[in-house]
Design a protein around this motif. Sequence first.
Motif, PDB file in Angstrom:
ATOM      1  N   LEU A 272       4.666 -11.641 -12.953  1.00 44.59           N
ATOM      2  CA  LEU A 272       4.541 -11.556 -11.619  1.00 44.59           C
ATOM      3  C   LEU A 272       5.223 -10.078 -11.071  1.00 44.59           C
ATOM      4  CD1 LEU A 272       3.608 -12.730  -8.698  1.00 44.59           C
ATOM      5  CD2 LEU A 272       5.783 -13.912  -8.666  1.00 44.59           C
ATOM      6  N   ALA A 273       4.212  -9.672 -10.140  1.00 47.12           N
ATOM      7  CA  ALA A 273       4.531  -8.441  -9.557  1.00 47.12           C
ATOM      8  C   ALA A 273       4.235  -8.631  -8.033  1.00 47.12           C
ATOM      9  CB  ALA A 273       4.192  -7.037 -10.069  1.00 47.12           C
ATOM     10  N   VAL A 274       5.411  -8.384  -7.339  1.00 43.89           N
ATOM     11  CA  VAL A 274       5.005  -8.386  -5.698  1.00 43.89           C
ATOM     12  C   VAL A 274       5.353  -7.238  -4.941  1.00 43.89           C
ATOM     13  CG1 VAL A 274       5.741  -9.507  -3.603  1.00 43.89           C
ATOM     14  CG2 VAL A 274       5.323 -10.906  -5.661  1.00 43.89           C
ATOM     15  N   TYR A 275       4.663  -6.552  -4.149  1.00 40.57           N
ATOM     16  CA  TYR A 275       5.107  -5.318  -3.580  1.00 40.57           C
ATOM     17  C   TYR A 275       5.370  -5.479  -2.055  1.00 40.57           C
ATOM     18  CZ  TYR A 275       3.139  -4.179  -8.127  1.00 40.57           C
ATOM     19  OH  TYR A 275       2.781  -3.915  -9.337  1.00 40.57           O
ATOM     20  N   PRO A 276       6.618  -5.410  -1.697  1.00 39.43           N
ATOM     21  CA  PRO A 276       6.937  -5.221  -0.251  1.00 39.43           C
ATOM     22  C   PRO A 276       6.161  -4.228   0.486  1.00 39.43           C
ATOM     23  CG  PRO A 276       8.984  -5.137  -1.581  1.00 39.43           C
ATOM     24  CD  PRO A 276       7.810  -4.651  -2.428  1.00 39.43           C
ATOM     25  N   GLY A 277       5.410  -5.021   1.521  1.00 46.05           N
ATOM     26  CA  GLY A 277       4.734  -4.307   2.424  1.00 46.05           C
ATOM     27  C   GLY A 277       3.237  -3.765   2.043  1.00 46.05           C
ATOM     28  N   GLY A 278       2.775  -4.390   0.811  1.00 47.59           N
ATOM     29  CA  GLY A 278       1.590  -3.988   0.197  1.00 47.59           C
ATOM     30  C   GLY A 278       0.398  -4.764   0.952  1.00 47.59           C
ATOM     31  N   ILE A 279      -0.619  -4.275   1.435  1.00 49.12           N
ATOM     32  CA  ILE A 279      -1.660  -4.807   1.935  1.00 49.12           C
ATOM     33  C   ILE A 279      -2.780  -5.072   0.721  1.00 49.12           C
ATOM     34  CG2 ILE A 279      -1.355  -3.403   3.986  1.00 49.12           C
ATOM     35  CD1 ILE A 279      -3.922  -1.778   3.193  1.00 49.12           C
ATOM     36  N   HIS A 280      -3.759  -5.995   1.468  1.00 49.21           N
ATOM     37  CA  HIS A 280      -4.875  -6.129   0.417  1.00 49.21           C
ATOM     38  C   HIS A 280      -5.504  -4.925  -0.106  1.00 49.21           C
ATOM     39  CE1 HIS A 280      -7.355  -9.176  -1.409  1.00 49.21           C
ATOM     40  NE2 HIS A 280      -8.485  -8.816  -1.059  1.00 49.21           N
ATOM     41  N   VAL A 281      -5.834  -4.890  -1.501  1.00 53.09           N
ATOM     42  CA  VAL A 281      -6.435  -3.592  -1.968  1.00 53.09           C
ATOM     43  C   VAL A 281      -5.330  -2.447  -2.032  1.00 53.09           C
ATOM     44  CG1 VAL A 281      -8.637  -2.414  -2.413  1.00 53.09           C
ATOM     45  CG2 VAL A 281      -8.794  -4.541  -1.181  1.00 53.09           C
ATOM     46  N   LEU A 282      -4.033  -2.732  -2.094  1.00 54.52           N
ATOM     47  CA  LEU A 282      -3.000  -1.765  -2.092  1.00 54.52           C
ATOM     48  C   LEU A 282      -3.056  -0.648  -3.176  1.00 54.52           C
ATOM     49  CD1 LEU A 282      -0.510  -2.117  -4.235  1.00 54.52           C
ATOM     50  CD2 LEU A 282      -0.193  -4.100  -3.237  1.00 54.52           C
ATOM     51  N   ASP A 283      -3.827  -1.295  -4.355  1.00 50.97           N
ATOM     52  CA  ASP A 283      -3.720  -0.235  -5.538  1.00 50.97           C
ATOM     53  C   ASP A 283      -4.965   0.900  -5.038  1.00 50.97           C
ATOM     54  OD1 ASP A 283      -5.395  -2.518  -5.493  1.00 50.97           O
ATOM     55  OD2 ASP A 283      -6.487  -1.889  -7.557  1.00 50.97           O
ATOM     56  N   ALA A 284      -5.510   0.866  -4.317  1.00 48.87           N
ATOM     57  CA  ALA A 284      -6.792   1.759  -3.957  1.00 48.87           C
ATOM     58  C   ALA A 284      -6.223   2.924  -3.485  1.00 48.87           C
ATOM     59  CB  ALA A 284      -7.890   1.492  -3.174  1.00 48.87           C
ATOM     60  N   PHE A 285      -4.897   2.885  -2.765  1.00 49.21           N
ATOM     61  CA  PHE A 285      -4.478   4.314  -2.106  1.00 49.21           C
ATOM     62  C   PHE A 285      -3.334   5.113  -2.841  1.00 49.21           C
ATOM     63  CE2 PHE A 285      -5.908   0.640   0.632  1.00 49.21           C
ATOM     64  CZ  PHE A 285      -6.625   1.364   1.705  1.00 49.21           C
ATOM     65  N   ASP A 286      -3.131   6.180  -2.428  1.00 52.00           N
ATOM     66  CA  ASP A 286      -2.365   7.081  -2.886  1.00 52.00           C
ATOM     67  C   ASP A 286      -1.014   6.898  -2.631  1.00 52.00           C
ATOM     68  OD1 ASP A 286      -1.259   9.081  -4.480  1.00 52.00           O
ATOM     69  OD2 ASP A 286      -2.256  10.702  -3.186  1.00 52.00           O
ATOM     70  N   ILE A 287      -0.206   5.890  -2.854  1.00 54.48           N
ATOM     71  CA  ILE A 287       1.034   5.716  -2.197  1.00 54.48           C
ATOM     72  C   ILE A 287       1.758   5.025  -3.669  1.00 54.48           C
ATOM     73  CG2 ILE A 287       0.618   5.042   0.155  1.00 54.48           C
ATOM     74  CD1 ILE A 287       0.317   2.028  -0.746  1.00 54.48           C
ATOM     75  N   GLU A 288       3.390   5.164  -3.506  1.00 51.55           N
ATOM     76  CA  GLU A 288       4.121   4.690  -4.577  1.00 51.55           C
ATOM     77  C   GLU A 288       3.738   3.433  -5.012  1.00 51.55           C
ATOM     78  OE1 GLU A 288       6.588   4.925  -7.668  1.00 51.55           O
ATOM     79  OE2 GLU A 288       5.617   6.471  -6.660  1.00 51.55           O
ATOM     80  N   ILE A 289       3.620   2.520  -4.337  1.00 51.86           N
ATOM     81  CA  ILE A 289       3.737   1.178  -4.596  1.00 51.86           C
ATOM     82  C   ILE A 289       2.255   1.018  -5.547  1.00 51.86           C
ATOM     83  CG2 ILE A 289       5.220  -0.263  -3.131  1.00 51.86           C
ATOM     84  CD1 ILE A 289       2.569  -0.878  -1.602  1.00 51.86           C
ATOM     85  N   ALA A 290       1.224   1.668  -5.350  1.00 54.24           N
ATOM     86  CA  ALA A 290       0.042   1.760  -6.017  1.00 54.24           C
ATOM     87  C   ALA A 290       0.152   2.173  -7.354  1.00 54.24           C
ATOM     88  CB  ALA A 290      -1.238   2.492  -4.959  1.00 54.24           C
ATOM     89  N   ALA A 291       0.965   3.359  -7.558  1.00 52.48           N
ATOM     90  CA  ALA A 291       1.394   3.855  -8.988  1.00 52.48           C
ATOM     91  C   ALA A 291       2.148   2.746  -9.410  1.00 52.48           C
ATOM     92  CB  ALA A 291       2.091   5.267  -8.821  1.00 52.48           C
ATOM     93  N   GLN A 292       2.976   2.085  -9.003  1.00 46.17           N
ATOM     94  CA  GLN A 292       3.830   1.016  -9.640  1.00 46.17           C
ATOM     95  C   GLN A 292       3.008  -0.074 -10.189  1.00 46.17           C
ATOM     96  OE1 GLN A 292       6.690  -0.254  -6.743  1.00 46.17           O
ATOM     97  NE2 GLN A 292       7.910   1.709  -6.604  1.00 46.17           N
ATOM     98  N   PHE A 293       1.964  -0.661  -9.303  1.00 45.44           N
ATOM     99  CA  PHE A 293       0.956  -1.331  -9.620  1.00 45.44           C
ATOM    100  C   PHE A 293      -0.059  -1.041 -10.945  1.00 45.44           C
ATOM    101  CE2 PHE A 293      -3.375  -3.066  -9.310  1.00 45.44           C
ATOM    102  CZ  PHE A 293      -3.205  -4.548  -8.488  1.00 45.44           C
ATOM    103  N   HIS A 294      -0.270   0.229 -10.929  1.00 42.72           N
ATOM    104  CA  HIS A 294      -1.223   0.363 -11.924  1.00 42.72           C
ATOM    105  C   HIS A 294      -0.283   0.792 -13.413  1.00 42.72           C
ATOM    106  CE1 HIS A 294      -4.587   1.200  -9.640  1.00 42.72           C
ATOM    107  NE2 HIS A 294      -4.053   2.162  -8.861  1.00 42.72           N
ATOM    108  N   ALA A 295       1.057   0.991 -13.018  1.00 45.17           N
ATOM    109  CA  ALA A 295       1.856   1.229 -14.331  1.00 45.17           C
ATOM    110  C   ALA A 295       1.838  -0.108 -14.981  1.00 45.17           C
ATOM    111  CB  ALA A 295       3.187   1.722 -13.873  1.00 45.17           C
ATOM    112  N   ARG A 296       2.413  -1.212 -13.838  1.00 38.16           N
ATOM    113  CA  ARG A 296       2.593  -2.369 -14.394  1.00 38.16           C
ATOM    114  C   ARG A 296       1.667  -3.032 -15.087  1.00 38.16           C
ATOM    115  NH1 ARG A 296       6.681  -5.745 -12.179  1.00 38.16           N
ATOM    116  NH2 ARG A 296       6.673  -7.824 -13.046  1.00 38.16           N
ATOM    117  N   GLN A 297      -0.052  -2.866 -14.495  1.00 38.25           N
ATOM    118  CA  GLN A 297      -0.998  -3.380 -15.199  1.00 38.25           C
ATOM    119  C   GLN A 297      -1.089  -2.585 -16.628  1.00 38.25           C
ATOM    120  OE1 GLN A 297      -4.588  -4.625 -13.250  1.00 38.25           O
ATOM    121  NE2 GLN A 297      -5.271  -2.967 -14.109  1.00 38.25           N
TER     122      GLN A 297
END
Length: 305
Positions: A271-296
């Motif tokens: 389980l990975a939860v991203y503080p402040g992440g909105i729906h479809v957070l992974d589509a944007f050029d932000i650090e939590i998106a990079a973390q999301f892709h790396a975790r996957q």
Amino acid sequence: MSIEIDPDWFADEAITEETRAFVARFVEQVSNLPPTHTIPPEVTRKARDDGRGVFPSAGPDDGSHWHEFENGRLRISPGISGRGVYLHVHGGGWTLGRPTHYDRLNQAIAAKTGLTVASVEYRLAPEHPWPACLEDCRSTAMHLIGQNPFGEGPLFIGGESAGGHLAALLGLELRGMVAGLCLNYGIYDLDLTPSAAQWGSRSLVLSTPTIQWFVGNLAMNAEARRAASPLHADLAGMPPALFQVGTFDPLKDDTLMMAARWAGAGNETDLAVYPGGIHVLDAFDIEIAAQFHARQAAFLNRVLG
């Protein structure tokens, strides 16, 4: 792998300044836009095909191509032959979206894991009500299992939002034939979990009325909605799964509850939860998106071995 749900993830101070600034910009950007559920689907589809809308364009891209078979077609982002296949199911509330919109994201998964990513083109609601989308995903999965068009290797399934819902249902149907699942901010109760039902009209990609509209497009009765809600399924004997969601996502409870039920059924759960992440957070050029892709990618590589 056991899961932990840390209350600190949901605290305001857990949100980074970058994420906080991104959310503020996004809210301003969408403040004068009509809600998705008030726009005819064909209008939104064309806007996304033309590269307009709130999401950065991620395709089509020449690095991906179509693979046609008897019952449909797949958008292929090539990996290493024989490494395995990641069957991707796109989001969009069963109403919007196309595989080509994910080309660059799926090419990145292929590059990081060696898996061939095959994104299914399924029929969309409301023109094609339930269960058309699931039928198309099912026939695609059986094509991959039966024909092995990309060489031997394990099958993974994953998706986002409505795609996470369909991926979970496929995993349930194909229990014992799937190596792992990536279930990203999916909807797992079609009668809405508390966070979805109580979110209200504030639109951060989704709102309660928009979620209700998407579900309504499937034209299901109460019995069908319950049967198609993975949160209520028997989860025994399921493969390892990664669940990811942001804390500013109306579907937050879907992920938290589904991950808890997955682990409670004795299945390997990440389980990975991203503080402040909105729906479809992974589509944007932000650090939590990079973390999301790396975790996957790390999850897929770990299960691959």
